[in-house]
Motif scaffolding. Structure first.
Motif, PDB file in Angstrom:
ATOM      1  N   GLU A  64     -10.316  12.243  -9.118  1.00 42.90           N
ATOM      2  CA  GLU A  64     -10.830  11.707 -10.370  1.00 42.90           C
ATOM      3  C   GLU A  64     -10.192  12.392 -11.578  1.00 42.90           C
ATOM      4  O   GLU A  64     -10.168  11.827 -12.680  1.00 42.90           O
ATOM      5  N   LYS A  65      -9.660  13.605 -11.365  1.00 46.40           N
ATOM      6  CA  LYS A  65      -9.095  14.381 -12.473  1.00 46.40           C
ATOM      7  C   LYS A  65      -7.578  14.413 -12.475  1.00 46.40           C
ATOM      8  O   LYS A  65      -6.960  14.665 -13.515  1.00 46.40           O
ATOM      9  N   GLU A  66      -6.959  14.197 -11.322  1.00 42.76           N
ATOM     10  CA  GLU A  66      -5.508  14.341 -11.198  1.00 42.76           C
ATOM     11  C   GLU A  66      -4.883  13.087 -10.593  1.00 42.76           C
ATOM     12  O   GLU A  66      -5.503  12.401  -9.794  1.00 42.76           O
ATOM     13  N   ASP A  67      -3.635  12.841 -10.975  1.00 45.15           N
ATOM     14  CA  ASP A  67      -2.881  11.758 -10.335  1.00 45.15           C
ATOM     15  C   ASP A  67      -1.781  12.299  -9.434  1.00 45.15           C
ATOM     16  O   ASP A  67      -1.024  11.530  -8.835  1.00 45.15           O
ATOM     17  N   LYS A  68      -1.680  13.631  -9.333  1.00 43.26           N
ATOM     18  CA  LYS A  68      -0.687  14.258  -8.469  1.00 43.26           C
ATOM     19  C   LYS A  68      -1.202  15.613  -7.995  1.00 43.26           C
ATOM     20  O   LYS A  68      -2.069  16.232  -8.633  1.00 43.26           O
TER      21      LYS A  68
END
Length: 341
Positions: free
Chosen positions: A97-101
């Protein structure tokens, strides 16, 4: 052996990587996980660190220390008992939910015990779950984010690596009991160690094939003085402390262990599987003796463990598929069906 001076020279170059690398340390509030996280914070630019563990008080102290060590770092603590796979899913959901990687997934979670099988509400032994099932569930859940990191066109930003610290030697030397992989009926501490290490080797090979842009490492740390003795009680703890003092000349210093594991987590010779197709040279041999296979078994000093007769025989007999099929069944019953194995 990779000289410590070479390790430190390499680690010092990590400042040249793009800022904002994301690293998840499962078991990062003590021991090797903490030491490696500290070196990651020290040697990278504006890193974003997730520490996953159960000790909120210790985590708060660590976050303060890391913030002073590198004021550009972002630090998060996720409190969770990840011996339960459904808790692993919740932790990964929070990260997604906080990171895309995610550039690095580093796992040391586990504990020492002299007790027998301790079944969780999910039907798995707690120690076995921490050493194998929970770690592999983290890999499965975060693989899409690791792949996103790997696909960054900037070579200074596309680090994508999984490091699991346990015992890659044992995983090459002894076969698991395929008729009882979860050790419902044949549990012992020895069998638990054999199964966790051997199953991890083959499952990391599986992941290297499924996610060829990410590299996977099973690292043997050797003897390192950590906080792993604490759960064993004061009497056993004091005896082991005395033995540790005698063995100190033969043990790896905790700071050095962190430095060496940061090297394992970032050194280019442990390249992902797809790098071989790109014609890159100077890659290490994988667990199957293939250069650049994407799955590596490392000794404490950075040397690569190659194939063993036992592992080669098991591979020829389809060990990877049998172990992964079992692991998927465990994940399905517990996580997808919300049941018990």
């Amino acid at each position: 052996m990779v000289a410590l001076s070479a390790v430190r020279t390499h680690n010092a170059t990590l400042k040249s990587l793009s800022p904002g690398l994301v690293a998840v340390f499962v078991g990062g509030t003590s021991g090797i996980g903490f030491s490696t996280a500290r070196e990651f914070v020290r040697n990278t630019d504006a890193p974003h660190i997730y520490l996953v563990g159960r000790n909120q008080i210790e985590a708060s102290k660590i976050i303060d220390e890391f913030q002073q060590l590198n004021p550009s770092s972002q630090l998060n603590f996720i409190k969770s008992d990840v011996s339960l796979l459904r808790n692993v899913d919740e932790v990964c959901k929070e990260i997604k939910e906080k990171e895309d990687k995610v550039n690095l997934l580093f796992m040391t979670v586990g504990y020492l015990t002299l007790q027998g099988r301790q079944e969780t509400v999910e039907g798995l032994d707690r120690k076995f779950s921490l050493h194998y099932y929970a770690r592999m569930r983290f890999v499965q859940n975060l693989a899409p984010l690791l792949t996103t990191a790997a696909n960054n066109p900037d070579p200074k930003a596309n680090l994508s690596r999984v490091v699991s610290v346990l015992d890659s030697r044992l995983g090459r030397a002894v076969a698991p009991n395929f008729s009882d992989l979860s050790l419902k009926d044949n549990f012992s501490l020895k069998n638990c160690a054999v199964h966790a290490c051997s199953m991890m080797n083959f499952t990391l090979e599986h992941f290297a094939q499924q996610y060829p842009a990410t590299s996977f490492i099973h690292a043997y740390p050797s003897g390192v003085r950590t906080g792993a003795l604490r759960p064993m009680g004061p009497v056993v703890n004091n005896v082991l402390k005395a033995v540790t003092v005698l063995l100190k000349p033969f043990m790896v210093d905790l700071k050095e262990s962190g430095e060496r594991h940061l090297y394992a987590a970032t050194a280019p010779q442990f390249a992902p599987r797809e790098a071989k197709a790109d014609g890159k040279e100077n890659v290490a041999k994988g667990m199957d003796e293939e250069p650049g296979s994407g799955a590596y078994a490392l000794n404490w000093n950075g040397e690569v463990f190659g194939e063993s007769q036992k592992a080669a025989g098991l591979r020829a007999e389809g060990a990877e598929k049998r172990i992964w099929d079992h692991t998927e069944e465990v994940f399905r019953k517990i996580c997808d069906e919300n049941g018990k194995y």
